[in-house]
Design an enzyme around this catalytic site. Structure first.
Site, PDB file in Angstrom:
ATOM      1  N   GLN A 182      -5.353  -2.303  10.094  1.00 28.61           N
ATOM      2  CA  GLN A 182      -5.103  -3.643   9.572  1.00 28.61           C
ATOM      3  C   GLN A 182      -5.949  -4.637  10.374  1.00 28.61           C
ATOM      4  O   GLN A 182      -5.850  -4.709  11.583  1.00 28.61           O
ATOM      5  CB  GLN A 182      -3.599  -3.961   9.718  1.00 28.61           C
ATOM      6  CG  GLN A 182      -3.143  -5.205   8.999  1.00 28.61           C
ATOM      7  CD  GLN A 182      -3.402  -5.155   7.503  1.00 28.61           C
ATOM      8  OE1 GLN A 182      -3.234  -4.121   6.864  1.00 28.61           O
ATOM      9  NE2 GLN A 182      -3.849  -6.268   6.953  1.00 28.61           N
ATOM     10  N   ASP A 221     -11.578   3.407   4.549  1.00 25.44           N
ATOM     11  CA  ASP A 221     -11.990   2.017   4.303  1.00 25.44           C
ATOM     12  C   ASP A 221     -13.513   1.887   4.261  1.00 25.44           C
ATOM     13  O   ASP A 221     -14.038   0.825   3.939  1.00 25.44           O
ATOM     14  CB  ASP A 221     -11.435   1.087   5.404  1.00 25.44           C
ATOM     15  CG  ASP A 221     -10.135   0.404   4.985  1.00 25.44           C
ATOM     16  OD1 ASP A 221      -9.865   0.362   3.763  1.00 25.44           O
ATOM     17  OD2 ASP A 221      -9.400  -0.075   5.868  1.00 25.44           O
ATOM     18  N   LYS A 225       0.844  -1.204   0.000  1.00 24.74           N
ATOM     19  CA  LYS A 225       0.000   0.000   0.000  1.00 24.74           C
ATOM     20  C   LYS A 225       0.878   1.252   0.000  1.00 24.74           C
ATOM     21  O   LYS A 225       0.584   2.226  -0.689  1.00 24.74           O
ATOM     22  CB  LYS A 225      -0.921   0.009   1.223  1.00 24.74           C
ATOM     23  CG  LYS A 225      -2.150  -0.834   1.007  1.00 24.74           C
ATOM     24  CD  LYS A 225      -3.120  -0.705   2.148  1.00 24.74           C
ATOM     25  CE  LYS A 225      -4.268  -1.688   1.933  1.00 24.74           C
ATOM     26  NZ  LYS A 225      -4.967  -2.042   3.144  1.00 24.74           N
TER      27      LYS A 225
END
Ligand code: NAD
Length: 279
Positions: free
Chosen positions: A93, A116, A49
């Site tokens: 995460q 997200d 990422k």
């Protein structure tokens, strides 16, 4: 049969995005990733990422907390990031350790930095047909379908998988595009009864090559979202060789949805940056 080439579509989007971001130089959007505990798999995911962020001119920051950190120290880290004007997007995460309440943590992220798209407020906006940030994988699927000009309105879409991160938000985005949507899952009594009716079949199960030609209506569009490894080789949930000859369009694994997912996260981060600059 036409291949839905996510890698190619991703390259186009990243090129556009990096040109837009260049225009605000020396300002740069910033994405913060927070990880609890060490795992080589998660670290390599984060490194990828970071590489993608750098490619388009997004600054990335990373905070690693020890596996035995408390829920309150994680909440404190998120609260600081929420208040930090230099940070535009925050991702966590997953999964978090069992002693930490995932819902409470996700809900503590500023919805305007929740790139997200997992905060209940963002999921609620998506439900109301007015999304601010939608999760990246469903966005990647919609972008892939649209970039090939595949008509969605009035089509019957069948999604296999009902997770909060893929199946459910994808169903809402497809509904917004006027599809008639069915969600099938592990308790669906006989999957082919549903899938054989699908103009567009979207598969997010997590079982290698489960979907073969017996599930496909001839001429269907098939989108394989699955990520599985067989002896170190990446494969999808769809048995590509058996299904592809029946389809009008099919997304490969690798090179399909997965190639676009991170790009959608970058787009969400850019969107967050712009919102925070000019609320
Ligand atoms: P999940 O484990 O949370 O959900 C899996 C879903 O599949 C569940 O809703 C379950 O009901 C359903 N299911 C399981 N077995 C089934 C069966 N035999 N028949 C019908 N339904 C069944 O997984 P997830 O997070 O939604 O991910 C699904 C897959 O998509 C995984 O392979 C994951 O790695 C992949 N994924 C890919 C991307 C990407 O960017 N391409 C992103 C996220 C997840």
């Amino acid at each position: 049969m036409i291949l839905l080439d996510g890698k190619y579509q991703s390259a186009i989007l990243r090129d556009i995005l990096s040109k837009e971001i260049q225009k605000v130089y020396p300002k740069r959007p910033c994405l913060l990733s927070i990880m609890v505990g060490e795992s080589s798999e998660a670290l390599s995911y984060i490194k990828n990422k970071e590489k993608s962020c750098a490619e388009v001119g997004i600054h990335s920051q990373h905070i690693s907390l020890s596996a035995d950190c408390t829920e309150s120290s994680l909440l404190e880290t998120i609260s600081e990031a929420n208040l930090n004007p230099e940070i535009n997007g925050i991702i966590l995460q997953m999964p978090l350790p069992k002693n930490i309440n995932q819902d409470r943590i996700v809900s503590s992220i500023d919805p305007n930095k929740d790139v997200d798209g997992l905060h209940p407020l963002n999921l609620g906006k998506l439900l109301c047909g007015n999304p601010l940030f939608a999760p990246a994988t469903p966005l990647a699927v919609i972008h892939l379908l649209e970039s090939y000009g595949i008509p969605l309105s009035g089509k019957k879409a069948v999604i296999i998988g009902r997770s909060n991160i893929v199946g459910k938000p994808l169903s809402l985005l497809l509904l917004q595009h006027n599809c008639t949507v069915t969600i099938a899952h592990s308790k669906t009594s006989y999957l082919p009864n549903e899938t054989l009716l699908a103009d567009i079949l979207l598969v997010a199960i997590g079982q290698a090559k489960l979907i073969d030609q017996g599930f496909i209506k001839p001429g269907a569009v098939v989108v394989d979202i699955g990520i599985n490894f067989i002896q170190g080789k990446l494969v999808g949930d769809v048995d590509f060789n058996s299904v592809a000859p029946l389809c009008s369009y099919i997304s490969p694994v690798p090179g399909g949805v997965g190639s676009l997912t991170t790009t959608m996260l970058l787009q969400n981060t850019w969107k967050a940056f712009k919102l925070q600059q000019c609320p």
